[in-house]
Write a protein that holds these residues in place. Structure first.
Motif, mmCIF file in Angstrom:
data_model
loop_
_atom_site.group_PDB
_atom_site.id
_atom_site.type_symbol
_atom_site.label_atom_id
_atom_site.label_comp_id
_atom_site.label_asym_id
_atom_site.label_seq_id
_atom_site.Cartn_x
_atom_site.Cartn_y
_atom_site.Cartn_z
ATOM 1 N N GLU B 12 13.288 34.610 -24.014
ATOM 2 C CA GLU B 12 12.917 35.800 -23.251
ATOM 3 C C GLU B 12 13.402 35.695 -21.808
ATOM 4 N N SER B 13 13.351 34.472 -21.262
ATOM 5 C CA SER B 13 13.664 34.275 -19.836
ATOM 6 C C SER B 13 15.158 34.414 -19.549
ATOM 7 N N VAL B 14 15.977 34.426 -20.584
ATOM 8 C CA VAL B 14 17.429 34.442 -20.395
ATOM 9 C C VAL B 14 17.949 35.882 -20.412
ATOM 10 N N LEU B 15 18.753 36.233 -19.423
ATOM 11 C CA LEU B 15 19.362 37.568 -19.359
ATOM 12 C C LEU B 15 20.261 37.765 -20.581
ATOM 13 N N ASP B 16 20.242 38.950 -21.153
ATOM 14 C CA ASP B 16 21.042 39.229 -22.355
ATOM 15 C C ASP B 16 21.992 40.394 -22.060
ATOM 16 N N PRO B 17 23.098 40.100 -21.366
ATOM 17 C CA PRO B 17 24.019 41.187 -20.980
ATOM 18 C C PRO B 17 24.568 41.941 -22.189
ATOM 19 N N GLN B 18 24.757 41.205 -23.275
ATOM 20 C CA GLN B 18 25.279 41.869 -24.473
ATOM 21 C C GLN B 18 24.250 42.881 -25.001
ATOM 22 N N GLY B 19 23.006 42.491 -24.970
ATOM 23 C CA GLY B 19 21.949 43.409 -25.386
ATOM 24 C C GLY B 19 21.912 44.636 -24.502
ATOM 25 N N GLN B 20 22.086 44.439 -23.194
ATOM 26 C CA GLN B 20 22.088 45.589 -22.264
ATOM 27 C C GLN B 20 23.288 46.496 -22.534
ATOM 28 N N ALA B 21 24.410 45.874 -22.809
ATOM 29 C CA ALA B 21 25.621 46.673 -23.077
ATOM 30 C C ALA B 21 25.435 47.512 -24.339
ATOM 31 N N VAL B 22 24.845 46.918 -25.366
ATOM 32 C CA VAL B 22 24.608 47.662 -26.606
ATOM 33 C C VAL B 22 23.614 48.801 -26.347
#
Lengths: 83, 83
Positions: B12-22
């Motif tokens: 949870e603590s890790v940024l997920d840029p791929q998730g944001q892009a999707v």
């Protein structure tokens, strides 16, 4: 609101070089008895929709974005969250 | 023999840029009400092991190869197949 888990994998007919690479890496680490490794994508998201809409909405999102209909198929699991 | 499904996602603590892009791509396609998209890896494989060995074997494979313990966590499902 639903929590939606989507699993996207290559169709059986499609070669999965990444799966083969992982299978070989597992063997090189000394684990025996591991076969047929396939690698896919896994998406988790929350979607606001009614019970009637949710399946159609997830299918549309998968068909239009998350899965390549030529090479991949998908399945998903829905979990109803409170409002 | 077991059919093993492994799901690897960012902590949870890790940024997920791929998730944001999707998430943004889904919105651009005109779908509203979609949030908290996270993208992960999904592995399917067959593993020959006894009932006593299988959990330890899957944990070791995940800890040593499939998941980066610093940034990711994993869960898995086991399905016993006949011999």
């Amino acid at each position: 609101m639903y929590n939606v888990k989507v699993y996207v994998t290559y169709k059986e007919s499609v070669l999965d070089p990444q799966g083969q690479a992982v299978n070989e890496a597992i063997s090189r680490l000394g684990f025996s008895g591991v076969s047929d490794v396939r690698v896919g994508k896994y998406f988790v998201m929350n979607i606001k929709a009614t019970e009637l809409e949710i399946n159609r909405k997830v299918d549309d999102i998968c068909d239009q974005l998350l899965a390549n209909p030529n090479m991949e198929h998908y399945r998903y699991e829905l979990e109803e969250l409170g409002e």
